[in-house]
Design a protein around this motif. Structure first.
Motif, PDB file in Angstrom:
ATOM      1  N   PRO A 279      80.299  17.034 -17.994  1.00 58.93           N
ATOM      2  CA  PRO A 279      80.904  14.850 -17.935  1.00 58.93           C
ATOM      3  C   PRO A 279      81.419  14.154 -17.261  1.00 58.93           C
ATOM      4  O   PRO A 279      81.925  13.334 -17.090  1.00 58.93           O
ATOM      5  N   ALA A 280      81.957  15.258 -16.228  1.00 60.18           N
ATOM      6  CA  ALA A 280      82.965  15.056 -14.959  1.00 60.18           C
ATOM      7  C   ALA A 280      82.030  13.901 -13.898  1.00 60.18           C
ATOM      8  O   ALA A 280      82.067  13.996 -12.764  1.00 60.18           O
ATOM      9  N   LEU A 281      80.120  14.482 -14.557  1.00 56.40           N
ATOM     10  CA  LEU A 281      79.579  13.806 -13.195  1.00 56.40           C
ATOM     11  C   LEU A 281      79.555  12.073 -13.638  1.00 56.40           C
ATOM     12  O   LEU A 281      79.070  11.753 -13.064  1.00 56.40           O
ATOM     13  N   LEU A 282      80.255  12.154 -14.512  1.00 55.68           N
ATOM     14  CA  LEU A 282      80.428  10.329 -15.105  1.00 55.68           C
ATOM     15  C   LEU A 282      81.134   9.502 -13.840  1.00 55.68           C
ATOM     16  O   LEU A 282      81.136   8.466 -13.966  1.00 55.68           O
ATOM     17  N   HIS A 283      82.125  10.657 -13.388  1.00 57.94           N
ATOM     18  CA  HIS A 283      82.877   9.652 -12.143  1.00 57.94           C
ATOM     19  C   HIS A 283      81.808   8.949 -11.537  1.00 57.94           C
ATOM     20  O   HIS A 283      82.453   8.161 -10.410  1.00 57.94           O
ATOM     21  N   LEU A 284      80.309   9.134 -11.325  1.00 49.84           N
ATOM     22  CA  LEU A 284      79.841   8.529 -10.068  1.00 49.84           C
ATOM     23  C   LEU A 284      79.894   6.732 -10.443  1.00 49.84           C
ATOM     24  O   LEU A 284      79.070   6.220  -9.517  1.00 49.84           O
ATOM     25  N   ILE A 285      80.029   6.426 -11.591  1.00 47.99           N
ATOM     26  CA  ILE A 285      79.809   5.049 -12.761  1.00 47.99           C
ATOM     27  C   ILE A 285      81.004   4.589 -12.253  1.00 47.99           C
ATOM     28  O   ILE A 285      81.254   3.300 -11.321  1.00 47.99           O
ATOM     29  N   PHE A 286      81.901   5.426 -11.346  1.00 46.30           N
ATOM     30  CA  PHE A 286      83.349   4.753 -11.175  1.00 46.30           C
ATOM     31  C   PHE A 286      83.123   3.524  -9.529  1.00 46.30           C
ATOM     32  O   PHE A 286      83.672   2.698  -8.900  1.00 46.30           O
ATOM     33  N   ILE A 287      82.288   4.155  -9.091  1.00 47.11           N
ATOM     34  CA  ILE A 287      81.312   3.136  -7.607  1.00 47.11           C
ATOM     35  C   ILE A 287      80.938   2.281  -8.128  1.00 47.11           C
ATOM     36  O   ILE A 287      81.806   1.027  -7.177  1.00 47.11           O
ATOM     37  N   CYS A 288      80.037   1.310  -8.967  1.00 46.32           N
ATOM     38  CA  CYS A 288      80.487   0.103  -8.949  1.00 46.32           C
ATOM     39  C   CYS A 288      81.365  -0.493 -10.226  1.00 46.32           C
ATOM     40  O   CYS A 288      81.473  -1.395  -9.921  1.00 46.32           O
TER      41      CYS A 288
END
Length: 439
Positions: A279-288
């Protein structure tokens, strides 16, 4: 577990890149655009992800590197259908404090292989488990998979040590990088890197590879909590910040409790780590979707970006944003930066410690003592009688009453007295428990 570190970072944040005058203007703007509106709720929910991840990663080694119930395999008696507890253990394995010894067994007389009778075991001589081990259940940790038992048990303790050394390196390094390159960027990078380190650790072929990724994981991931904490609190109005901090702390405790139940269901350390770290890969959505810290943007002379973020907050909260206050914020910020001693918005370590050295030292001491108490109780919970997974979860749940009580007291008597009372009470209760147990 890391609340005092947050206070130290928050003190540094307010004193270094947020001057009191500018902070008051910004707080007034936040009050106008909504202290706890739709934007704050959405932002808060997103930032629960790094809080939960940090709760998982800081203590997941309790389950991945724990010892498993085992005893010596007795070649004269054990077979494919043997159970962990058998009647013949009475004469083949010594008993220590009501438990079967897990590292030694009585010597079988030579020439009596395959004969499981008491008269063929020498109870006056103990030998190591030369025929391997018999396990209590199907739990699989690195202890079982990499053969870490008995004289090698120190390797399991070393995992926790390396984890904490990684935090010692990662927390100050992450704070420095967040000050220089921005909270949002560091949160995204450390969240993704931590996920990759954890997933790589789940495929470790040997102990030392596992240990290396344990260190790297915490060196990059330990900054998740303080960075997310600052971003979550920043957009909340002054009247709601204690409540917001309380919910963040509660999220941390609930995450620990949930991990205990998950580990009790997923008894394989490799599968458990993959479930915790993916689930930590969801940090990528923070870019947007995650906004950058307005205070940090202002400290870097990026007023236009800060204004854009504030307008976005006002739009989502359906509130108006007075232009005169925005102009006052920009004017004040430029005056402060012009008169600031910081080089390009960054204070040197000498300047920081010169202004806040004593306060930082006090907060570090408080964080250190708090960590010894909370982490010590958490780690020792799995060694108590009963189900270790449920014991661990209960420690997570037991944090909640203290968190709620601290919120109520901070509103009435302030933060300093609340902190002093809680730490003093913990010391007294732990000493009393020690004295009681000795009796």
């Amino acid at each position: 577990m890391e609340h005092h570190e947050i206070k130290a970072n928050t003190a540094k944040q307010k004193s270094v890149d947020v001057e009191p005058r500018k902070d008051n203007i910004l707080d007034a703007l936040i009050i106008n655009i909504g202290q706890c509106g739709r934007f704050q709720i959405i932002n808060y929910v997103m930032l629960c992800l790094p809080i939960i991840c940090n709760a998982f990663y800081s203590v997941s080694y309790v389950f991945s590197a724990s010892t498993v119930g085992h005893r010596c395999s007795i070649s004269e008696c054990d077979n494919l259908t043997s159970k962990f507890i058998e009647p013949w253990l009475n004469f083949s394995i010594p008993e220590n404090n009501g438990k079967w010894d897990d590292c030694e067994h009585y010597e079988a007389l030579s020439g009596m292989k395959g004969t499981c009778e008491s008269r063929f075991f020498n109870s006056s001589r103990r030998v190591a488990c030369d025929a391997g081990y018999k396990f209590k259940d199907r739990e699989n940790t690195i202890s079982r998979e990499f053969g870490i038992f008995c004289s090698d048990k120190w390797k399991l303790s070393m995992v926790g040590t390396v984890n904490n050394v990684g935090q010692f390196v990662g927390i100050p390094l992450g704070g420095y990088l967040a000050d220089r390159y921005g909270r949002k960027l560091i949160l995204v990078i450390t969240g993704v890197l931590s996920a990759l380190c954890g997933l790589a650790r789940s495929y470790a072929p040997d102990y030392y590879t596992f240990l290396s990724f344990e260190f790297l994981d915490m060196a990059v991931g330990s900054t998740l909590y303080p960075t997310a904490f600052l971003l979550a609190i920043e957009f909340v109005g002054p009247k709601h910040r204690v409540l917001a901090a309380t919910f963040i702390s509660s999220t941390y405790g609930l995450a620990e409790a949930g991990m205990g139940y998950l580990a009790g269901y997923i008894l394989d350390w490799r599968v458990l780590l993959r479930l915790l770290y993916t689930p930590a890969l969801l940090h990528l959505i923070f870019i947007c979707y995650l906004p950058e810290s307005v205070r940090w943007l202002l400290s870097q002379s990026r007023e236009e970006d800060a204004i854009h973020t504030l307008r976005r907050v006002a739009r989502i909260n359906q509130r108006s944003l007075p232009e005169d206050q925005l102009n006052e914020l920009i004017r004040t910020n430029r005056e402060l930066l012009a008169s600031s001693k910081a080089s390009q918005g960054h204070y040197s370590a000498r300047q920081i410690f010169g202004a806040l050295g004593l306060r930082i030292a006090r907060c570090c001491f408080l964080w250190f003592t708090n960590t010894l108490i909370s982490l010590g109780l958490t780690l020792n919970s799995v060694g108590l009688n009963g189900n270790k997974f449920q014991n661990f979860s209960m420690v997570g749940f037991m944090q909640l009453p203290g968190i709620v009580l601290s919120m109520l007291l901070m509103h009435r008597i302030g933060r300093r007295w609340t902190l002093s009372m809680f730490l003093s009470s913990s010391a007294v209760l732990l000493l009393a428990m020690t004295l009681f147990c000795r009796r």
